[in-house]
Write a protein that holds these residues in place. Structure first.
Motif, PDB file in Angstrom:
ATOM      1  N   TYR A  32       1.043  -1.286  -0.064  1.00 21.96           N
ATOM      2  CA  TYR A  32      -0.344  -0.467  -0.538  1.00 21.96           C
ATOM      3  C   TYR A  32       0.863   1.192   0.006  1.00 21.96           C
ATOM      4  CZ  TYR A  32      -3.138   3.790   2.008  1.00 21.96           C
ATOM      5  OH  TYR A  32      -4.063   4.396   1.561  1.00 21.96           O
ATOM      6  N   ASP A  33       0.219   2.170  -0.496  1.00 21.32           N
ATOM      7  CA  ASP A  33       1.304   3.539  -0.649  1.00 21.32           C
ATOM      8  C   ASP A  33       0.209   4.862  -0.841  1.00 21.32           C
ATOM      9  OD1 ASP A  33       2.497   5.597  -0.990  1.00 21.32           O
ATOM     10  OD2 ASP A  33       4.074   4.462  -2.605  1.00 21.32           O
ATOM     11  N   ASP A  34       0.460   4.827   0.571  1.00 25.11           N
ATOM     12  CA  ASP A  34      -0.626   6.435   0.631  1.00 25.11           C
ATOM     13  C   ASP A  34      -0.174   7.280   0.323  1.00 25.11           C
ATOM     14  OD1 ASP A  34       1.084   6.685   2.689  1.00 25.11           O
ATOM     15  OD2 ASP A  34       0.605   6.770   4.247  1.00 25.11           O
ATOM     16  N   GLY A  35       0.895   7.604  -0.827  1.00 20.91           N
ATOM     17  CA  GLY A  35       1.635   9.105  -1.524  1.00 20.91           C
ATOM     18  C   GLY A  35       2.933   9.460  -0.222  1.00 20.91           C
ATOM     19  N   TRP A  36       2.708   8.864   0.458  1.00 16.49           N
ATOM     20  CA  TRP A  36       3.553   9.729   1.433  1.00 16.49           C
ATOM     21  C   TRP A  36       4.606   8.857   2.241  1.00 16.49           C
ATOM     22  CZ3 TRP A  36       2.756  14.751   3.228  1.00 16.49           C
ATOM     23  CH2 TRP A  36       1.964  15.194   2.751  1.00 16.49           C
ATOM     24  N   SER A  37       4.466   7.687   2.043  1.00 19.18           N
ATOM     25  CA  SER A  37       4.787   6.613   2.084  1.00 19.18           C
ATOM     26  C   SER A  37       4.810   5.351   2.332  1.00 19.18           C
ATOM     27  CB  SER A  37       5.733   6.447   4.456  1.00 19.18           C
ATOM     28  OG  SER A  37       4.110   5.984   4.286  1.00 19.18           O
ATOM     29  N   PRO A  38       5.590   4.375   1.292  1.00 15.83           N
ATOM     30  CA  PRO A  38       4.836   2.759   1.544  1.00 15.83           C
ATOM     31  C   PRO A  38       4.658   2.352   2.384  1.00 15.83           C
ATOM     32  CG  PRO A  38       7.427   2.400   1.020  1.00 15.83           C
ATOM     33  CD  PRO A  38       7.088   4.487   0.897  1.00 15.83           C
ATOM     34  N   GLN A  39       4.042   0.890   2.858  1.00 11.44           N
ATOM     35  CA  GLN A  39       3.263   0.489   4.040  1.00 11.44           C
ATOM     36  C   GLN A  39       3.076  -0.771   3.080  1.00 11.44           C
ATOM     37  OE1 GLN A  39       0.380   2.833   4.711  1.00 11.44           O
ATOM     38  NE2 GLN A  39       1.311   4.610   5.141  1.00 11.44           N
ATOM     39  N   ARG A  40       2.927  -1.891   4.300  1.00 13.91           N
ATOM     40  CA  ARG A  40       2.187  -3.413   4.252  1.00 13.91           C
ATOM     41  C   ARG A  40       1.874  -3.286   4.330  1.00 13.91           C
ATOM     42  NH1 ARG A  40       8.157  -6.073   3.580  1.00 13.91           N
ATOM     43  NH2 ARG A  40       7.965  -5.914   1.104  1.00 13.91           N
ATOM     44  N   THR A 100      -6.059   3.136   9.370  1.00 15.98           N
ATOM     45  CA  THR A 100      -6.801   3.712   9.148  1.00 15.98           C
ATOM     46  C   THR A 100      -8.222   3.299   8.257  1.00 15.98           C
ATOM     47  OG1 THR A 100      -5.914   4.742   7.000  1.00 15.98           O
ATOM     48  CG2 THR A 100      -4.896   5.416   9.445  1.00 15.98           C
ATOM     49  N   PRO A 101      -9.271   3.683   8.775  1.00 18.05           N
ATOM     50  CA  PRO A 101     -10.282   3.301   6.974  1.00 18.05           C
ATOM     51  C   PRO A 101     -10.013   3.239   5.389  1.00 18.05           C
ATOM     52  CG  PRO A 101     -11.442   4.785   8.550  1.00 18.05           C
ATOM     53  CD  PRO A 101      -9.933   5.403   8.775  1.00 18.05           C
ATOM     54  N   ALA A 102      -9.037   3.832   5.561  1.00 20.13           N
ATOM     55  CA  ALA A 102      -8.137   4.543   3.980  1.00 20.13           C
ATOM     56  C   ALA A 102      -7.694   2.672   4.143  1.00 20.13           C
ATOM     57  CB  ALA A 102      -7.536   5.260   3.642  1.00 20.13           C
ATOM     58  N   HIS A 103      -6.642   2.131   4.961  1.00 23.37           N
ATOM     59  CA  HIS A 103      -6.584   1.080   4.804  1.00 23.37           C
ATOM     60  C   HIS A 103      -7.288   0.013   4.383  1.00 23.37           C
ATOM     61  CE1 HIS A 103      -2.909   3.278   6.950  1.00 23.37           C
ATOM     62  NE2 HIS A 103      -2.628   3.064   6.195  1.00 23.37           N
ATOM     63  N   LYS A 105     -10.329  -0.295   3.345  1.00 21.74           N
ATOM     64  CA  LYS A 105     -11.100  -0.188   2.393  1.00 21.74           C
ATOM     65  C   LYS A 105     -10.482  -0.660   0.989  1.00 21.74           C
ATOM     66  CE  LYS A 105     -13.207   3.210  -0.837  1.00 21.74           C
ATOM     67  NZ  LYS A 105     -13.549   3.828  -1.172  1.00 21.74           N
ATOM     68  N   TYR A 106      -9.032   0.083   1.465  1.00 22.52           N
ATOM     69  CA  TYR A 106      -8.054  -0.682  -0.098  1.00 22.52           C
ATOM     70  C   TYR A 106      -7.703  -2.207  -0.336  1.00 22.52           C
ATOM     71  CZ  TYR A 106      -3.497  -1.861  -2.014  1.00 22.52           C
ATOM     72  OH  TYR A 106      -2.462  -2.403  -2.638  1.00 22.52           O
ATOM     73  N   LEU A 107      -7.963  -2.730   1.200  1.00 18.83           N
ATOM     74  CA  LEU A 107      -7.562  -4.098   1.210  1.00 18.83           C
ATOM     75  C   LEU A 107      -8.767  -4.574   1.737  1.00 18.83           C
ATOM     76  CD1 LEU A 107      -5.698  -5.958   2.654  1.00 18.83           C
ATOM     77  CD2 LEU A 107      -7.104  -5.942   5.448  1.00 18.83           C
ATOM     78  N   SER A 108      -9.584  -4.382   1.575  1.00 20.53           N
ATOM     79  CA  SER A 108     -11.069  -5.154   0.993  1.00 20.53           C
ATOM     80  C   SER A 108     -11.542  -5.158  -0.630  1.00 20.53           C
ATOM     81  CB  SER A 108     -12.213  -4.414   1.492  1.00 20.53           C
ATOM     82  OG  SER A 108     -13.670  -4.757   1.307  1.00 20.53           O
ATOM     83  N   ALA A 109     -11.267  -4.173  -0.746  1.00 19.39           N
ATOM     84  CA  ALA A 109     -11.061  -4.288  -1.968  1.00 19.39           C
ATOM     85  C   ALA A 109     -10.353  -5.017  -3.069  1.00 19.39           C
ATOM     86  CB  ALA A 109     -10.787  -2.461  -3.011  1.00 19.39           C
ATOM     87  N   ALA A 110      -8.925  -4.939  -2.481  1.00 12.88           N
ATOM     88  CA  ALA A 110      -7.759  -5.846  -2.470  1.00 12.88           C
ATOM     89  C   ALA A 110      -7.733  -7.377  -3.163  1.00 12.88           C
ATOM     90  CB  ALA A 110      -6.434  -5.301  -2.069  1.00 12.88           C
TER      91      ALA A 110
END
Length: 117
Positions: A32-40, A100-103, A105-110
């Motif tokens: 996951y990359d929120d534009g600020w820092s790549p994440q796992r 976060t909710p964004a994480h 949401k991304y995870l659910s879609a992925a």
């Protein structure tokens, strides 16, 4: 003595525990990359039941988190096991991000396409 190997399977987005060349556990993640820092985002950790109670999940978590940090990625613990592991290992605190909710949401879609495959 059991021959245990822990490896990073980049193609399958997971860290794996192998015994005798057979995968008996995994710590699955999504990049996951929120534009600020790549994440796992770690979302699932499991060890086959017959290998439970041997400390393999802890060894797997440690290898997965160390690998994540060494790659310069932030840890996002959605998986309950990884969350609990982090509470017992404050040395990873500076490298962890609260989901976060964004994480989520991304995870659910992925994970939807993976579940259909």
């Amino acid at each position: 003595m059991i021959d245990v190997t822990i490896r990073h399977n980049v193609d399958r987005e997971r860290f794996e525990v192998l015994i005798g060349g057979r995968v008996i556990g995994k710590a699955a993640y999504k990049a996951y990359d929120d534009g600020w820092s790549p994440q796992r985002i770690f979302y699932h950790t499991v060890i086959n039941e017959e290998y439970g109670g041997q400390g393999l999940a802890g060894r797997l978590a440690e290898a997965a988190l160390n690998g994540t940090v060494s790659e310069g990625l932030r840890i996002v613990p959605v998986c309950p096991f990884i969350q609990k592991f982090l509470t017992k290992h404050p040395e990873y605190e500076a490298d962890a991000t609260v989901p976060t909710p964004a994480h989520l949401k991304y995870l659910s879609a992925a994970l939807v396409p993976a579940a259909r495959a």
